[in-house]
Each structure stands twice: as structure tokens, then as C-alpha cells.
Enzyme design. Structure first.
Site, PDB file in Angstrom:
ATOM      1  N   GLU A 189       0.827  -1.217   0.000  1.00  0.00           N
ATOM      2  CA  GLU A 189       0.000   0.000   0.000  1.00  0.00           C
ATOM      3  C   GLU A 189       0.858   1.263   0.000  1.00  0.00           C
ATOM      4  O   GLU A 189       0.494   2.274  -0.602  1.00  0.00           O
ATOM      5  CB  GLU A 189      -0.937  -0.002   1.208  1.00  0.00           C
ATOM      6  CG  GLU A 189      -1.916  -1.162   1.242  1.00  0.00           C
ATOM      7  CD  GLU A 189      -2.720  -1.334  -0.041  1.00  0.00           C
ATOM      8  OE1 GLU A 189      -3.008  -0.326  -0.711  1.00  0.00           O
ATOM      9  OE2 GLU A 189      -3.047  -2.489  -0.371  1.00  0.00           O
ATOM     10  N   HIS A 192       1.522   2.163  -3.470  1.00  0.00           N
ATOM     11  CA  HIS A 192       0.462   2.945  -4.117  1.00  0.00           C
ATOM     12  C   HIS A 192       0.570   4.421  -3.723  1.00  0.00           C
ATOM     13  O   HIS A 192       0.400   5.321  -4.552  1.00  0.00           O
ATOM     14  CB  HIS A 192      -0.908   2.408  -3.733  1.00  0.00           C
ATOM     15  CG  HIS A 192      -1.261   1.108  -4.377  1.00  0.00           C
ATOM     16  ND1 HIS A 192      -0.976   0.816  -5.689  1.00  0.00           N
ATOM     17  CD2 HIS A 192      -1.873  -0.010  -3.875  1.00  0.00           C
ATOM     18  CE1 HIS A 192      -1.400  -0.394  -5.990  1.00  0.00           C
ATOM     19  NE2 HIS A 192      -1.940  -0.917  -4.900  1.00  0.00           N
ATOM     20  N   HIS A 198      -0.259  -1.437 -10.467  1.00  0.00           N
ATOM     21  CA  HIS A 198       0.060  -2.851 -10.340  1.00  0.00           C
ATOM     22  C   HIS A 198       0.815  -3.361 -11.563  1.00  0.00           C
ATOM     23  O   HIS A 198       0.590  -2.905 -12.681  1.00  0.00           O
ATOM     24  CB  HIS A 198      -1.217  -3.669 -10.167  1.00  0.00           C
ATOM     25  CG  HIS A 198      -1.913  -3.409  -8.871  1.00  0.00           C
ATOM     26  ND1 HIS A 198      -3.135  -2.813  -8.784  1.00  0.00           N
ATOM     27  CD2 HIS A 198      -1.544  -3.660  -7.595  1.00  0.00           C
ATOM     28  CE1 HIS A 198      -3.507  -2.717  -7.523  1.00  0.00           C
ATOM     29  NE2 HIS A 198      -2.546  -3.216  -6.773  1.00  0.00           N
TER      30      HIS A 198
END
Length: 381
Positions: A189, A192, A198
Site C-alpha cells: 500500500e 500505491h 500494479h
């Protein structure tokens, strides 16, 4: 992130450093995320010119798997992105600041630990931070008065899952942790939050893995889309922290993705060599130049630039971000005050006239006569 791929997939507006990890990614291969679709209302939005299905959370946030978008990062109509555009290209006012995905300044993620976090969640968070700190140029700082930061919260869900904002989202950035979120999920995370998508979304993925749409949960198929807007000449990284496992979002216990030789892709819990190299490419260490135009080459039309590259253009210093150029400062002019002082934050519901100025995710913008926002520079500390 990726091996040498990540390094190159960084090119120009490439966000395609990553892979998709489900809204409830699990460290155990046998633990399957819950269904998406039937009880979830999905809407169509465009991201980087491609149509995706996202869940509208109703508070200006849209969820795509485990990625949280600010609604200003998406659009209702397709926007053609020009990766070779000059640094001073504006952003269409009627579309807000659509598709903007930003890096963190000074390689530093500024965070707040919400009071809802348990002692275990705090420990997991710091361990995941250490994974990035010990292997890359990324640093973390607990917020004092910074305008851009990410708040780390307890979602209350009894799962090893989490979701995170994509890139810097001003004060709206969030990482939501499940009660049982482990270090691997939290490390993912943070990827991100750094701006990474991804790995299986990369345009070259079909050379390395097979996707099985018939096994993917309803409503999750767009998470396996190919990002045709990215430039990723490097090698696909099946070991990346940002890749799905073979069973993420499976609806029937069968694999949704396998390597070409039929090998299963396990859940990853640590950064790969490609993740490390790619992050250090995107977030390079300080070379000592600081915020200055000295020694920085002029922008060249038609040349491909990587995230983190700096150029001078029409007397200003610019830095390449995931989806555009950020003006840093005017050359030969010392920054002695905060140019954003007294300027209000951009509002998605606001009505603006030519000449109006707003702040957005740490930068000052001014609305031009062509109804496009011009980046006037980074806000001071």
C-alpha cells in the site's frame, strides 16, 4: 515497481510500475478476497485515457481494488495524454485536475497515525516503513504543519487487507488498514501512496503471464486491464511487491494469473530488486543541486523523459511527475517566501474566473484565459 522494468517503465508519464492488488489482498494464497460486484455499485471512469470501473464511496473518493482515487484524478470523458508535451502545458479547468498523479517532494512521505490504530497496526506500519527506508531513497516524516500528508487509519475490517490513495492527494490522502493487515500488504500500500499501480497492468505483461478472465470475480476485470499509455521497455517483474498473487480476485478457487510456464505467483512480502532499483530511479537521491537551475539542461522537444527528471524551460525549473511537469521555481530567483500563503485550496465544486489562483497538492495554480490551469510553482515549506 519492478526490476529493470520499473526503472524504465518510469518513462514519461508512466505510472505503470505496478500491478493490481485486490481490495482485500491477502498474504495467504488460499485466502480469497470477498466478492466485488453484486453489492457494490460500480461506475465507469477514465484514468489515463482508459476506461475502468470504480466504486464511488460518496465522499469524493473512488475505489479501484485497493487503490483510492481523488475524483479529480479521474474523468467522465476520455482525455488524450501527450507524454511529449512542453512543461508549461496546462490542465483543462472544466475537468478539474484529472489524471494527475504526484510524487512526494524530497522523497518523503508525510503521515499522520490516526488514534483508531491498534498497537499491532502501528508496529506493522513502522516495519513496512523500514522496508522502504532500509532499501530505497524513501523517507517518512510524521506531520507537523505540512499541507500534503497521508492519514493511516484502522478500517475496522477483520482481514489482512488495506487500501491506499494513489500518489499525493493533499490532505485527503489515506491508507486504510484492516485489523489483521500484515507487513507485506502494508508495504504494497505504501507503494500505491508513492504513485505506483500494479505490475499486471503493464502493456508488456502478456509476454510473461497468462490472465484467465473466466476465473476473475464480477466487477474486478478492469483491474487486469493493460495500460497502453505507459512506456515500459524493461523486463516484467513477477517478483514485484506490487503484483497480484495467482488467486487474487478469483471467484472459483482457480488461478486468475499464472506465469507462462504455469507457475503460480505467490503473495510477495518484501521489495524485489526491481522495486528497489525502480524506486531509486523515480525518487533519486539528492545530488546536492537542490532547487536550482544550475547544471540542468533545457527541455528538448520530442525527447522522452523519466519521472524525476528535471529540465529548464522558458526561465523556469521543472520536474517530471507521473503525469506531467511540475514547475519548481524561477531560475536565478531565490525563494524567500511561500508563494501559496493566503491562497485557498482548489475545490471540485468551486467556480473560478480567469486569473484566479488555487493551491492543489502542494503547488500553486492560476486559471488562464484558455480555461486551463497553469502551474506557478511549488508551495514553500
Amino acid at each position: 515497481m519492478k526490476t529493470q522494468n520499473l526503472i524504465n517503465l518510469v518513462k514519461a508519464t508512466t505510472l505503470s510500475l505496478g500491478i493490481f492488488f485486490a481490495s482485500c489482498s491477502n498474504e495467504s494464497v488460499d485466502d480469497i478476497p470477498e466478492e466485488t460486484g453484486e453489492s457494490t455499485k460500480l461506475v465507469n471512469k477514465y484514468f489515463k485515457g482508459d476506461l475502468i470501473q470504480v466504486e464511488d464511496l460518496g465522499n469524493g473518493t473512488l475505489k479501484w481494488g485497493d487503490i483510492l482515487f481523488d475524483e479529480a484524478q479521474l474523468s467522465d470523458k476520455k482525455i488524450q495524454f501527450d507524454a511529449l508535451a512542453a512543461p508549461n502545458q496546462g490542465i483543462d479547468a472544466k475537468l478539474g485536475l484529472a489524471s494527475r498523479v504526484r510524487k512526494w517532494s524530497n522523497n518523503t512521505i508525510v503521515y499522520i497515525l490516526d488514534n483508531s490504530l491498534s498497537s499491532r497496526q502501528r508496529e506493522v506500519t513502522f516495519d513496512a516503513m523500514d522496508e522502504w527506508i532500509n532499501k530505497t531513497n524513501i523517507r517518512f516524516k510524521e506531520r507537523t504543519n505540512e499541507s500534503s500528508y497521508v492519514t493511516i487509519r484502522n478500517s475496522g475490517r477483520n482481514c489482512n487487507c488495506a487500501s491506499a490513495s494513489l500518489g499525493v492527494q493533499g490532505s485527503r490522502g489515506t491508507i486504510n488498514m484492516g485489523v489483521r493487515t500484515g507487513i507485506g500488504v502494508m508495504t504494497h500500500e505504501i507503494g500505491h501512496t508513492l504513485g505506483y499501480l500494479h505490475e499486471q497492468n503493464r502493456s508488456d505483461r502478456d509476454q510473461f503471464v497468462d490472465i484467465f478472465p473466466e476465473n476473475i470475480q464480477d466487477g474486478a476485470i478492469s483491474q487486469f486491464r493493460v495500460d497502453n499509455n505507459s512506456v515500459n521497455p524493461g523486463r516484467f517483474d513477477v517478483a514485484s511487491i506490487m503484483i497480484y498473487s495467482s488467486f487474487t480476485f478469483s471467484k472459483n478457487g482457480q488461478p486468475v494469473m499464472l506465469e507462462k510456464d504455469g507457475s503460480r505467483i505467490p503473495f510477495r512480502s518484501t521489495l524485489s530488486a526491481g522495486d528497489i532499483a525502480g524506486t531509486n530511479q523515480l525518487y533519486p537521491s539528492d545530488t546536492g543541486g537542490g532547487d536550482t537551475c544550475e547544471g540542468v539542461d533545457e527541455w528538448v522537444s520530442g525527447q522522452q523523459y523519466n519521472v524525476g527528471d528535471r529540465v529548464t524551460y522558458q526561465g523556469f525549473l521543472y520536474e517530471r511527475d507521473f503525469s506531467g511537469w511540475n514547475r519548481i521555481l524561477e531560475c536565478d530567483t531565490p525563494v524567500i517566501e511561500d508563494i501559496c500563503e493566503g491562497i485557498s485550496e482548489w475545490s471540485r465544486n468551486g467556480s473560478y474566473s480567469v486569473g484566479d489562483q488555487v493551491t492543489y497538492q502542494g503547488f500553486l495554480y492560476e486559471l488562464q484565459s484558455n480555461r486551463r490551469w497553469s502551474n506557478l510553482g511549488r508551495c514553500g515549506n
